[in-house]
Design a protein around this motif. Sequence first.
Motif, PDB file in Angstrom:
ATOM      1  N   GLN A 278       0.832  -1.204   0.000  1.00  0.00           N
ATOM      2  CA  GLN A 278       0.000   0.000   0.000  1.00  0.00           C
ATOM      3  C   GLN A 278       0.866   1.253   0.000  1.00  0.00           C
ATOM      4  OE1 GLN A 278      -2.365  -0.615   3.499  1.00  0.00           O
ATOM      5  NE2 GLN A 278      -3.485  -2.343   2.611  1.00  0.00           N
ATOM      6  N   LEU A 279       1.950   1.227   0.779  1.00  0.00           N
ATOM      7  CA  LEU A 279       2.878   2.349   0.797  1.00  0.00           C
ATOM      8  C   LEU A 279       3.466   2.593  -0.588  1.00  0.00           C
ATOM      9  CD1 LEU A 279       4.815   4.443   2.081  1.00  0.00           C
ATOM     10  CD2 LEU A 279       6.270   2.522   2.773  1.00  0.00           C
ATOM     11  N   LEU A 280       3.856   1.532  -1.248  1.00  0.00           N
ATOM     12  CA  LEU A 280       4.416   1.684  -2.593  1.00  0.00           C
ATOM     13  C   LEU A 280       3.405   2.336  -3.532  1.00  0.00           C
ATOM     14  CD1 LEU A 280       6.250  -1.745  -2.959  1.00  0.00           C
ATOM     15  CD2 LEU A 280       7.314   0.502  -2.701  1.00  0.00           C
ATOM     16  N   ARG A 281       2.133   1.933  -3.454  1.00  0.00           N
ATOM     17  CA  ARG A 281       1.111   2.546  -4.308  1.00  0.00           C
ATOM     18  C   ARG A 281       0.932   4.018  -3.961  1.00  0.00           C
ATOM     19  NH1 ARG A 281      -1.375  -2.594  -3.563  1.00  0.00           N
ATOM     20  NH2 ARG A 281      -2.789  -1.812  -1.952  1.00  0.00           N
ATOM     21  N   MET A 282       1.025   4.359  -2.675  1.00  0.00           N
ATOM     22  CA  MET A 282       0.898   5.756  -2.279  1.00  0.00           C
ATOM     23  C   MET A 282       2.039   6.589  -2.863  1.00  0.00           C
ATOM     24  SD  MET A 282       0.570   7.407   1.539  1.00  0.00           S
ATOM     25  CE  MET A 282       0.364   9.185   1.734  1.00  0.00           C
ATOM     26  N   LEU A 283       3.254   6.064  -2.824  1.00  0.00           N
ATOM     27  CA  LEU A 283       4.387   6.803  -3.384  1.00  0.00           C
ATOM     28  C   LEU A 283       4.239   6.978  -4.887  1.00  0.00           C
ATOM     29  CD1 LEU A 283       7.548   5.530  -1.479  1.00  0.00           C
ATOM     30  CD2 LEU A 283       5.844   7.206  -0.800  1.00  0.00           C
ATOM     31  N   GLU A 284       3.739   5.955  -5.564  1.00  0.00           N
ATOM     32  CA  GLU A 284       3.534   6.066  -7.010  1.00  0.00           C
ATOM     33  C   GLU A 284       2.502   7.148  -7.319  1.00  0.00           C
ATOM     34  OE1 GLU A 284       2.698   3.155 -10.843  1.00  0.00           O
ATOM     35  OE2 GLU A 284       1.944   2.573  -8.868  1.00  0.00           O
ATOM     36  N   THR A 285       1.436   7.218  -6.533  1.00  0.00           N
ATOM     37  CA  THR A 285       0.348   8.154  -6.790  1.00  0.00           C
ATOM     38  C   THR A 285       0.728   9.582  -6.436  1.00  0.00           C
ATOM     39  OG1 THR A 285      -1.292   6.437  -6.360  1.00  0.00           O
ATOM     40  CG2 THR A 285      -2.050   8.726  -6.219  1.00  0.00           C
ATOM     41  N   THR A 286       1.434   9.763  -5.311  1.00  0.00           N
ATOM     42  CA  THR A 286       1.715  11.106  -4.807  1.00  0.00           C
ATOM     43  C   THR A 286       3.025  11.688  -5.299  1.00  0.00           C
ATOM     44  OG1 THR A 286       2.814  10.243  -2.827  1.00  0.00           O
ATOM     45  CG2 THR A 286       0.422  10.615  -2.698  1.00  0.00           C
ATOM     46  N   GLY A 287       3.950  10.838  -5.722  1.00  0.00           N
ATOM     47  CA  GLY A 287       5.272  11.319  -6.105  1.00  0.00           C
ATOM     48  C   GLY A 287       6.212  11.540  -4.934  1.00  0.00           C
ATOM     49  N   VAL A 288       5.770  11.247  -3.708  1.00  0.00           N
ATOM     50  CA  VAL A 288       6.635  11.378  -2.536  1.00  0.00           C
ATOM     51  C   VAL A 288       7.771  10.361  -2.632  1.00  0.00           C
ATOM     52  CG1 VAL A 288       6.736  11.091  -0.033  1.00  0.00           C
ATOM     53  CG2 VAL A 288       4.805  12.289  -1.076  1.00  0.00           C
ATOM     54  N   ARG A 289       8.952  10.765  -2.227  1.00  0.00           N
ATOM     55  CA  ARG A 289      10.104   9.876  -2.284  1.00  0.00           C
ATOM     56  C   ARG A 289      10.877   9.924  -0.964  1.00  0.00           C
ATOM     57  NH1 ARG A 289       7.423   8.499  -5.743  1.00  0.00           N
ATOM     58  NH2 ARG A 289       7.879   8.131  -7.945  1.00  0.00           N
ATOM     59  N   PRO A 290      11.578   8.841  -0.629  1.00  0.00           N
ATOM     60  CA  PRO A 290      12.370   8.817   0.599  1.00  0.00           C
ATOM     61  C   PRO A 290      13.474   9.866   0.602  1.00  0.00           C
ATOM     62  CG  PRO A 290      12.103   6.613  -0.295  1.00  0.00           C
ATOM     63  CD  PRO A 290      11.604   7.556  -1.339  1.00  0.00           C
ATOM     64  N   VAL A 291      13.858  10.236   1.802  1.00  0.00           N
ATOM     65  CA  VAL A 291      14.937  11.200   1.998  1.00  0.00           C
ATOM     66  C   VAL A 291      16.232  10.422   2.229  1.00  0.00           C
ATOM     67  CG1 VAL A 291      15.766  13.129   3.383  1.00  0.00           C
ATOM     68  CG2 VAL A 291      13.297  12.791   3.041  1.00  0.00           C
ATOM     69  N   ILE A 292      17.209  10.596   1.349  1.00  0.00           N
ATOM     70  CA  ILE A 292      18.496   9.917   1.477  1.00  0.00           C
ATOM     71  C   ILE A 292      19.536  10.949   1.902  1.00  0.00           C
ATOM     72  CG2 ILE A 292      20.304   8.628   0.284  1.00  0.00           C
ATOM     73  CD1 ILE A 292      18.111   7.498  -1.541  1.00  0.00           C
ATOM     74  N   ASP A 293      20.071  10.787   3.100  1.00  0.00           N
ATOM     75  CA  ASP A 293      21.079  11.716   3.601  1.00  0.00           C
ATOM     76  C   ASP A 293      22.405  11.519   2.876  1.00  0.00           C
ATOM     77  OD1 ASP A 293      21.793  13.531   6.222  1.00  0.00           O
ATOM     78  OD2 ASP A 293      23.469  12.220   5.669  1.00  0.00           O
ATOM     79  N   ARG A 294      22.785  10.251   2.692  1.00  0.00           N
ATOM     80  CA  ARG A 294      24.055   9.942   2.036  1.00  0.00           C
ATOM     81  C   ARG A 294      24.099   8.456   1.702  1.00  0.00           C
ATOM     82  NH1 ARG A 294      27.640  11.154   7.371  1.00  0.00           N
ATOM     83  NH2 ARG A 294      25.864  12.536   7.703  1.00  0.00           N
ATOM     84  N   THR A 295      25.069   8.087   0.871  1.00  0.00           N
ATOM     85  CA  THR A 295      25.349   6.683   0.616  1.00  0.00           C
ATOM     86  C   THR A 295      26.716   6.346   1.189  1.00  0.00           C
ATOM     87  OG1 THR A 295      26.331   7.097  -1.554  1.00  0.00           O
ATOM     88  CG2 THR A 295      23.954   6.685  -1.486  1.00  0.00           C
ATOM     89  N   ALA A 296      26.933   5.056   1.472  1.00  0.00           N
ATOM     90  CA  ALA A 296      28.199   4.610   2.063  1.00  0.00           C
ATOM     91  C   ALA A 296      28.538   3.232   1.541  1.00  0.00           C
ATOM     92  CB  ALA A 296      28.096   4.582   3.587  1.00  0.00           C
ATOM     93  N   ALA A 297      29.802   2.980   1.348  1.00  0.00           N
ATOM     94  CA  ALA A 297      30.250   1.638   0.999  1.00  0.00           C
ATOM     95  C   ALA A 297      30.155   0.740   2.231  1.00  0.00           C
ATOM     96  CB  ALA A 297      31.692   1.678   0.494  1.00  0.00           C
TER      97      ALA A 297
END
Length: 324
Positions: A278-297
Amino acid sequence: MLAASAVSQSADDPLSGLVVGDVADPEPPPGWVRIRVAASSLNLHDVWTLRGVGHPADQLPRILGCDAAGYTDDGSAVLVYPVIASADRGGGDETLDPQRSLLSERYDGGFAEHLVVPERNLIPLPDFLTLDEAVCLPIAWGTAYRMLFVQAAIRPGDRVLVQGAGGGVASAAIKLAGAAGAKVYATSRSADKLAIAEGWGATGVESGARLPERVDVVIETVGEATWSHSLKALRPGGTVVVAGATSGMNPPADLGRVFYLQQRILGSTGCTRAELLQLLRMLETTGVRPVIDRTAALADLHAGMRAMIDGELVGKIVVHPPTG
């Protein structure tokens, strides 16, 4: 393969028990699937394991990492639902299964080059999300989704207070509540984090400060440091949903306020597989995306873990294992 494991526990020096090194590749038992991990993400659960909170020492060593996304042996891109429930659970609520286990508890987690999970825990990667975005969702965003829409059952126009803007669950709650039409207040001791929350549409409030109005719902993951403020900010008949207590587990109860104002206090843990969909469908509909602070190896996991312990994050750290 390279993996990050908890090999010992220390309340005062949790990172002393974190070892990144070579371990044996896992072999999937019947009904399980092998995943080549492309991304995982940090959660406070990893820190609790290293501190010895809720994780028996006799379960060590254990590969950490509750979230994972990657590829099956046939090349299919997948997101891993992280709750491994009883085989006979059927389609019930996995979060209420007394035998449930998150990845990295009784089963090795996603901070590795390869992972094995039950086949039912695989979700095809949606084409509107990157692997890095998707791997932020199951623990933090799934928790926020269940708190808001299942436990609190928020509606457009509701007033929602999110305590402790900046963390993975808090950032998810701010963005999801706003996308659902709620009026969102967010607290922090950091002016920079309040400014970021305001950029997402929330009204920033210094931690402990009086709100301009009482709210219908409080999203509480901080615990002792914010509990009194949460109850005082809540309207009569309103709801506090609790899914964590990073500052301590034993706040003053203030039972007089709770029963006299008929406030509701609800616990919430994770999300079901159905709720993640359900969350995935909500993101598809609203365009909301997770907040990524940084990536790390994966090899640099100690530094990422330190940043999370020190509260230097806004959103999630995505971890990448070696490729090839």
